[in-house]
Design a protein around this motif. Sequence first.
Motif, PDB file in Angstrom:
ATOM      1  N   VAL A   1       0.821  -1.205   0.000  1.00 21.52           N
ATOM      2  CA  VAL A   1       0.000   0.000   0.000  1.00 21.52           C
ATOM      3  C   VAL A   1       0.859   1.260   0.000  1.00 21.52           C
ATOM      4  O   VAL A   1       0.490   2.279  -0.588  1.00 21.52           O
ATOM      5  CB  VAL A   1      -0.989  -0.014   1.187  1.00 21.52           C
ATOM      6  N   VAL A   2       2.019   1.202   0.636  1.00 23.47           N
ATOM      7  CA  VAL A   2       2.830   2.423   0.715  1.00 23.47           C
ATOM      8  C   VAL A   2       3.401   2.819  -0.644  1.00 23.47           C
ATOM      9  O   VAL A   2       3.197   3.954  -1.081  1.00 23.47           O
ATOM     10  CB  VAL A   2       3.945   2.262   1.761  1.00 23.47           C
ATOM     11  N   PRO A   3       4.102   1.931  -1.379  1.00 19.07           N
ATOM     12  CA  PRO A   3       4.593   2.356  -2.698  1.00 19.07           C
ATOM     13  C   PRO A   3       3.474   2.701  -3.671  1.00 19.07           C
ATOM     14  O   PRO A   3       3.602   3.652  -4.443  1.00 19.07           O
ATOM     15  CB  PRO A   3       5.418   1.164  -3.190  1.00 19.07           C
TER      16      PRO A   3
ATOM     17  N   VAL B   1       2.054   9.984   3.191  1.00 23.88           N
ATOM     18  CA  VAL B   1       3.142  10.973   3.099  1.00 23.88           C
ATOM     19  C   VAL B   1       4.049  10.919   4.320  1.00 23.88           C
ATOM     20  O   VAL B   1       5.216  10.637   4.229  1.00 23.88           O
ATOM     21  CB  VAL B   1       2.622  12.422   2.942  1.00 23.88           C
ATOM     22  N   ASP B   2       3.500  11.286   5.481  1.00 26.88           N
ATOM     23  CA  ASP B   2       4.444  11.470   6.588  1.00 26.88           C
ATOM     24  C   ASP B   2       3.940  10.896   7.902  1.00 26.88           C
ATOM     25  O   ASP B   2       4.498  11.177   8.947  1.00 26.88           O
ATOM     26  CB  ASP B   2       4.710  12.957   6.774  1.00 26.88           C
ATOM     27  N   GLN B   3       2.866  10.114   7.863  1.00 31.26           N
ATOM     28  CA  GLN B   3       2.376   9.540   9.104  1.00 31.26           C
ATOM     29  C   GLN B   3       3.063   8.222   9.342  1.00 31.26           C
ATOM     30  O   GLN B   3       3.042   7.357   8.481  1.00 31.26           O
ATOM     31  CB  GLN B   3       0.862   9.278   9.008  1.00 31.26           C
ATOM     32  N   SER B   4       3.667   8.065  10.492  1.00 31.36           N
ATOM     33  CA  SER B   4       4.306   6.787  10.755  1.00 31.36           C
ATOM     34  C   SER B   4       3.439   5.980  11.709  1.00 31.36           C
ATOM     35  O   SER B   4       2.866   6.520  12.651  1.00 31.36           O
ATOM     36  CB  SER B   4       5.690   6.989  11.341  1.00 31.36           C
ATOM     37  N   MET B   5       3.337   4.689  11.424  1.00 35.76           N
ATOM     38  CA  MET B   5       2.607   3.783  12.295  1.00 35.76           C
ATOM     39  C   MET B   5       3.621   2.979  13.061  1.00 35.76           C
ATOM     40  O   MET B   5       4.470   2.325  12.445  1.00 35.76           O
ATOM     41  CB  MET B   5       1.731   2.844  11.459  1.00 35.76           C
ATOM     42  N   SER B   6       3.574   3.057  14.370  1.00 34.00           N
ATOM     43  CA  SER B   6       4.546   2.306  15.164  1.00 34.00           C
ATOM     44  C   SER B   6       3.842   1.742  16.385  1.00 34.00           C
ATOM     45  O   SER B   6       2.734   2.127  16.710  1.00 34.00           O
ATOM     46  CB  SER B   6       5.706   3.200  15.584  1.00 34.00           C
ATOM     47  N   TRP B   7       4.529   0.806  17.040  1.00 28.49           N
ATOM     48  CA  TRP B   7       3.951   0.156  18.204  1.00 28.49           C
ATOM     49  C   TRP B   7       4.905   0.275  19.381  1.00 28.49           C
ATOM     50  O   TRP B   7       6.119   0.204  19.212  1.00 28.49           O
ATOM     51  CB  TRP B   7       3.717  -1.331  17.907  1.00 28.49           C
ATOM     52  N   ARG B   8       4.343   0.449  20.583  1.00 26.93           N
ATOM     53  CA  ARG B   8       5.176   0.431  21.778  1.00 26.93           C
ATOM     54  C   ARG B   8       4.331  -0.023  22.962  1.00 26.93           C
ATOM     55  O   ARG B   8       3.125   0.171  22.971  1.00 26.93           O
ATOM     56  CB  ARG B   8       5.795   1.802  22.068  1.00 26.93           C
ATOM     57  N   TYR B   9       5.003  -0.625  23.912  1.00 30.08           N
ATOM     58  CA  TYR B   9       4.320  -1.104  25.109  1.00 30.08           C
ATOM     59  C   TYR B   9       4.782  -0.297  26.307  1.00 30.08           C
ATOM     60  O   TYR B   9       5.970  -0.105  26.495  1.00 30.08           O
ATOM     61  CB  TYR B   9       4.650  -2.589  25.332  1.00 30.08           C
TER      62      TYR B   9
ATOM     63  N   ALA C   1       0.838   3.225  19.249  1.00 32.14           N
ATOM     64  CA  ALA C   1       1.606   4.415  19.627  1.00 32.14           C
ATOM     65  C   ALA C   1       1.131   5.646  18.883  1.00 32.14           C
ATOM     66  O   ALA C   1       1.703   6.716  19.041  1.00 32.14           O
ATOM     67  CB  ALA C   1       3.086   4.191  19.338  1.00 32.14           C
ATOM     68  N   ASP C   2       0.134   5.497  18.021  1.00 31.56           N
ATOM     69  CA  ASP C   2      -0.459   6.663  17.371  1.00 31.56           C
ATOM     70  C   ASP C   2      -1.867   6.286  16.959  1.00 31.56           C
ATOM     71  O   ASP C   2      -2.250   5.134  17.037  1.00 31.56           O
ATOM     72  CB  ASP C   2       0.376   7.115  16.167  1.00 31.56           C
ATOM     73  N   PHE C   3      -2.614   7.255  16.512  1.00 32.35           N
ATOM     74  CA  PHE C   3      -4.030   7.011  16.273  1.00 32.35           C
ATOM     75  C   PHE C   3      -4.292   6.002  15.174  1.00 32.35           C
ATOM     76  O   PHE C   3      -5.264   5.268  15.222  1.00 32.35           O
ATOM     77  CB  PHE C   3      -4.742   8.332  15.937  1.00 32.35           C
ATOM     78  N   LEU C   4      -3.417   5.966  14.179  1.00 33.90           N
ATOM     79  CA  LEU C   4      -3.649   5.012  13.090  1.00 33.90           C
ATOM     80  C   LEU C   4      -3.538   3.582  13.589  1.00 33.90           C
ATOM     81  O   LEU C   4      -4.371   2.734  13.279  1.00 33.90           O
ATOM     82  CB  LEU C   4      -2.654   5.244  11.959  1.00 33.90           C
TER      83      LEU C   4
ATOM     84  N   LEU D   1      -1.266  12.429  13.043  1.00 31.27           N
ATOM     85  CA  LEU D   1      -2.040  11.539  13.894  1.00 31.27           C
ATOM     86  C   LEU D   1      -1.184  10.925  14.986  1.00 31.27           C
ATOM     87  O   LEU D   1      -1.578   9.979  15.630  1.00 31.27           O
ATOM     88  CB  LEU D   1      -2.661  10.419  13.053  1.00 31.27           C
ATOM     89  N   GLU D   2      -0.005  11.467  15.193  1.00 30.35           N
ATOM     90  CA  GLU D   2       0.863  10.875  16.216  1.00 30.35           C
ATOM     91  C   GLU D   2       0.551  11.494  17.567  1.00 30.35           C
ATOM     92  O   GLU D   2       0.251  12.675  17.671  1.00 30.35           O
ATOM     93  CB  GLU D   2       2.319  11.102  15.855  1.00 30.35           C
ATOM     94  N   TYR D   3       0.635  10.679  18.600  1.00 28.85           N
ATOM     95  CA  TYR D   3       0.249  11.111  19.939  1.00 28.85           C
ATOM     96  C   TYR D   3       0.976  12.378  20.368  1.00 28.85           C
ATOM     97  O   TYR D   3       0.386  13.312  20.899  1.00 28.85           O
ATOM     98  CB  TYR D   3       0.545   9.993  20.950  1.00 28.85           C
ATOM     99  N   GLY D   4       2.282  12.375  20.112  1.00 25.18           N
ATOM    100  CA  GLY D   4       3.087  13.516  20.587  1.00 25.18           C
ATOM    101  C   GLY D   4       2.587  14.835  20.001  1.00 25.18           C
ATOM    102  O   GLY D   4       2.374  15.820  20.707  1.00 25.18           O
ATOM    103  N   ARG D   5       2.367  14.831  18.688  1.00 26.91           N
ATOM    104  CA  ARG D   5       1.941  16.067  18.034  1.00 26.91           C
ATOM    105  C   ARG D   5       0.563  16.494  18.519  1.00 26.91           C
ATOM    106  O   ARG D   5       0.282  17.679  18.693  1.00 26.91           O
ATOM    107  CB  ARG D   5       1.884  15.856  16.518  1.00 26.91           C
ATOM    108  N   VAL D   6      -0.310  15.514  18.741  1.00 29.32           N
ATOM    109  CA  VAL D   6      -1.668  15.848  19.177  1.00 29.32           C
ATOM    110  C   VAL D   6      -1.631  16.448  20.576  1.00 29.32           C
ATOM    111  O   VAL D   6      -2.329  17.429  20.868  1.00 29.32           O
ATOM    112  CB  VAL D   6      -2.580  14.612  19.132  1.00 29.32           C
ATOM    113  N   ILE D   7      -0.816  15.855  21.451  1.00 26.83           N
ATOM    114  CA  ILE D   7      -0.723  16.400  22.817  1.00 26.83           C
ATOM    115  C   ILE D   7      -0.236  17.844  22.780  1.00 26.83           C
ATOM    116  O   ILE D   7      -0.739  18.699  23.497  1.00 26.83           O
ATOM    117  CB  ILE D   7       0.218  15.530  23.674  1.00 26.83           C
ATOM    118  N   ASP D   8       0.726  18.106  21.897  1.00 23.54           N
ATOM    119  CA  ASP D   8       1.228  19.482  21.808  1.00 23.54           C
ATOM    120  C   ASP D   8       0.147  20.437  21.341  1.00 23.54           C
ATOM    121  O   ASP D   8       0.106  21.597  21.747  1.00 23.54           O
ATOM    122  CB  ASP D   8       2.400  19.537  20.807  1.00 23.54           C
ATOM    123  N   ALA D   9      -0.733  19.935  20.474  1.00 17.98           N
ATOM    124  CA  ALA D   9      -1.738  20.822  19.889  1.00 17.98           C
ATOM    125  C   ALA D   9      -2.946  21.007  20.788  1.00 17.98           C
ATOM    126  O   ALA D   9      -3.773  21.882  20.560  1.00 17.98           O
ATOM    127  CB  ALA D   9      -2.187  20.269  18.544  1.00 17.98           C
ATOM    128  N   LEU D  10      -3.064  20.167  21.836  1.00 14.51           N
ATOM    129  CA  LEU D  10      -4.275  20.214  22.658  1.00 14.51           C
ATOM    130  C   LEU D  10      -4.523  21.567  23.325  1.00 14.51           C
ATOM    131  O   LEU D  10      -5.649  22.046  23.323  1.00 14.51           O
ATOM    132  CB  LEU D  10      -4.218  19.133  23.740  1.00 14.51           C
TER     133      LEU D  10
END
Lengths: 495, 139, 627
Positions: free
Chosen positions: A457-459, C63-71, C129-132, C188-197
């Motif tokens: 989906v990304v590319p 474009v620039d949204q990263s999807m990541s996971w963290r516990y 770790a983010d909304f997505l 949609l990343e948590y950090g950016r949203v918290i800053d914008a709140l």
Amino acid sequence: MNAVILPVVLPMLAAFLMQPLAHISAFTARLLGPLVLAISIAMLVQPWFLPDTGPFTVTFAGFVPPLGIVFYVDRLALIFAVAVPLFTLLSWGWSTDTHGDEEKKAREDALMLLLAASATGLSLSGDLFNVFVFYELMAVSSFGLVVQKGTGPARIATLRYLLISAFGSVLALLGIAILYAQTGTLNLAQLGQLAPAALHGPAGLTAFAFMLIGFGVKAELFPLNTWVPEVYATAPARIAGLLAGLISKLAALVVLRLLVVVYQDTSASQLLLLLGTLTLLVGDFSAWRSRDFPRMIGFSSIAQLGLVFIGFSIPGPWGVLAGLTVALHHLLLKTGMFMLATRWSGSLDRLVGCAKSTPVAAGLYLLFALSLVGIPPLPGFWAKLVTLAGLAEQGSAMHLVALGAVLLGSVIKAHYLFRFALKLYSRSDHPALRHGLMDLGTAALIGIALIAATIYVVPIGERLRAVAQQAADRDTYIATVFPDHANTAAPEGPR
Amino acid sequence: MIQLDFVTILYVGGIGLLAIGAAGLVICNNFFRILLALVVAEAGVNLLLVLVGYRGNAAAPILGFGPQGAQMVDPIPQVLVLTAIVIGVGVQALAISVLVRTYRSYGTLDVRELKARFEVDLAAEMGIESTPGSEAPAA
Amino acid sequence: MTSLDILFMVSGATLLTALLFGRLRLAEPLMVMLYAAQLWALIRTNTLFGDPVASSWQITVLVDQSMSWRYNSVSWFFAMLAIGAGLVSALYAAGAWMEKYLESGNSGHAVHLALAASVFSMVLLLGAADFLTLFLGLELVGWSGFLFMAIAGGVAAKAALKYLAYAFSGAMAILGAMALIYANVGSLEYGRVIDALPSMTSGQGWALLLLMGSGFAVKMGLLPFHLWQAQAYAETPAPGSVFLGAVFARMGFYDFIAVFISMVGIAQLAQLEVPNTGISSRELLAWLAAFTIILPTYTALKQQDARYLLTWLGVGQGGYMLLGLMVGDAGGTAGGLLHVFSFAITQAALLMAVFAVMYRTGTSDLNMMGGLARRMPWSFAVVLLGFFSLAGLPPMAGFVSKWLIYRSLASEGMPLLLVASVIGTVGTILAGYRLIYSMFLGRLRIEQEGVREAPPSMLAPMLAVAGVLLMVGFLPSPILNWVAAIQAQLGLPVVDYYPGGFSDPRGDLNMIWIVSVLLAGLGLAALAVFGIRVRSKRVHAPGSLTGGHFPDAETRHGYVDSFYAGLMQLIGPWYCDPFAWLERALVSGVRFVSSSVNRLYRYVQPTVFLLATAVAVVAWAINAGGF
């Protein structure tokens, strides 16, 4: 250059040769259609492997625009130009359900080839005259294809479809007449140049509206789509899939070109937004009520086309991207679903418990339904997210209402699609309904393509963004067609 | 006072034909009549298109037809009209052939009756139990 | 390859195994081992007391949204619950239950697949770790649950469809909120949203709260979106019911914590007011929680089916967790979070026992059972312990969490809410006693004379979980340790605990002392009862005379017709059930719109709409173009 023109000309030639050939050698006649389509696909796929040097135009017989007609080939046009022979081939009638009536088969093949030729031409043309001709050709071949089954209801449905389409064409022609009266040209690029001065008043907008109605008939826009359920219920499912998937998108493409090149920054996009939202809601709510499978997915395709129009109504490259992703996703999906509908053509109650006898078909239906509804990580989700983000960014009241409508439509869609899925998987003693091998194979192929699209989906998204960026750029369009800006002055006016 | 010159009358005529076609569309209950309304409407649009390209006191757009260097009527709309007429004829022919077959199957061309029978036949073919109308007797 | 990746991989492997080998009987022990492996992988990540662990997978979309996971520790806690519940359900399903299930022609493959998919999607969701990724996880969890609920077909399929309508509406609300966030914040990343709140207007904040809050409320089973839960959970096959009943709605609770407590904060919620009233969002949520406690609990009283009774009670208990969290002080939040744990094990134990009874007797209808205490003593013991815990009586885990919540409500000055939660507890006790009496006390039915105790494969997990219940009640400090770590992670005041209980300026709670006193009291009572030689004599029924008629062994003399008749008469008129009415109204509305829209397509004249549209657009064009 030939690579672009031949896919229009060759199928047309083959279509006219088909019937005489059928008299000589039935085998060759059967082979001719798929062969020509395969050649077209091969020719149109080549530009994709070359680096993108930007859009180019193809002129005919040495007449430069605006005196001659022109083919405008950018990445967007190429996507649809490739999709046409590809999906026509996928929807080809391989099986011998004409029972050895070679003439009938030859006729059907000829009509399919005509449809393919005119559709390819429609995606490439840059002149309204050309667009009109190809559009009508497409319409006439679709009339012939839709009436194939020869049953009473099929004829009535074809008649009603024909009348709506013909009256729509009358209105489209009227719109073109008004356009010509205002500007004196039919070349899209020149119209784009003259538009801010001549076309942003009530006359120009009326012309757009009439053309929207005319092309909206095929694009299944509300309230011009009353023909859709009737035709989808009575036409062969492959043809219905072709209409729903491919032809409707081409009509939408024409509207997009008009919007981007000629009517940018006007309230034309608002009209499109309104009609798109209505189409979406009407489609999903009607589908909720439907009691047979072809009409259910027919209404659902109306709703998806509403979503495509909502996407196109968002200004700028984001809107083009939104509409394009939804359109391509739907093209893939509906063709697959209508392949499944070849055997599931009766009442929904007849299909209870089918999953046991056709597990592959039921599994494919689940996959398609999940993507249609928009479950991550399937591609349908990304398409919907892009559209929603674009709507939210616009922020006006109408856009937010459209946002809510999209969400509401999705809920209704999930409900009726999975109501049917539960029916499929429930237990019953109905006799087995097996799909033909080619149909199931095509649907499975589409399922695999969908999963591949999920993984990549990304590319794919990156590529589509570049396409949308290119397509939304009005100045590039005008600059490509008129490279030396020789023809900036309006031609001699009509009076 | 609107000037009642030749072109204005033709414009009125073209719009009038369109209006007749539209009216026929709404009023008629017979498919053949609706088709004829379509023919009339198409004629109206074609007339309007030709008029768009009209220039007063100009010659036909054929080389050698009029005096040398005279103004010619705009040929583009005429070409468009030619194409539109041809397409129209094709569509009408197709429509009539379907009409004939429909008449043979159903014996009528009435819009309302055909729609009703369409629903019934389709429901029978698909195996849907059709919901009886509001005035049908209770089952 | 971080430890989180290993967890994901083990979980994915479980799903794959279920997919490929689910048909084999071998799959049952295999799945149990795999869930245990997941538990091991989770413990190995050490995120409860250590630092948060991020996954090494990252995808960049849009474009620039990263999807990541963290516990982090919150994820660890909920994941422990999810995987633990999965392990217990798999244990329960292995062996005797699966044999009987397969005999009835059902598919064990589907059960294994649904369970593995649910656990895997929960593990994914908890690492968002983010909304997505949050939305992705939420959808996967929702659809795995749908699969589980729909397996049994028939009534269960209808309940699953109703769940789908609710859950998908909630998901769309969340998606709408995400689109709005993306449009306003650009990310949609948590950090950016918290800053914008802080820069969001009240209107925007309220819109987001409404949309996202509604979405989470549906998943949590909060009033007024709670109607889908009870039937859906009850009709799922036994391992599914145990698993879903224990942890499914907690996923919505986790989302709520992750977004509204962690990102927004309780203080902010207290400041955000409902427009045009004076009520803060925090109060609104607390009252919604209180009503969630009361109303479904009293609906449970009306139920005739043991599974439905338990699942309705379960709906109510979810309210306690939110209520505790909304109180906001150390004890309240500790109580709310601890209740997540104690309720999960309580509900698991209760449901397992009820399904064991159903396995043996073939029914779960409360009017068709009785006197099973003699035949199924261990199941009876489990249900009794579960009932004590549910009601919040010592020495069970439920007591500790509920006591914490009551304490905080009282000390924070929220007497009305305290009254509301006590009313809820009264209802729980009544309903629970009904369950116990109808099932285990009273007289044994003739047809159930031959009923034996539940098979060991089902009995072992039941007893193990009941044992945990007792242990946590006696010594709550290990779990309180976990809760304290979570509170620290979330920025909430931390509860001050020590082995055996916790301290509070107004008075400590020392469970060791309480339980010891209780046991001593019980011991004395037992001595008194059995020491004094009062023997009861069993009298055979025909030996007594009733109105001139000799009763025989077949006649049933001990039965209850309508339980709590007096109470039901009193509160009967109060059961107006506005939410079911609302649901029906919505469905009729959709049906109405559908039919009217469908009529358009049945219109006789084919082209009138075309003409009408043409006229309308001319009017629009003249208007828009500006004549």
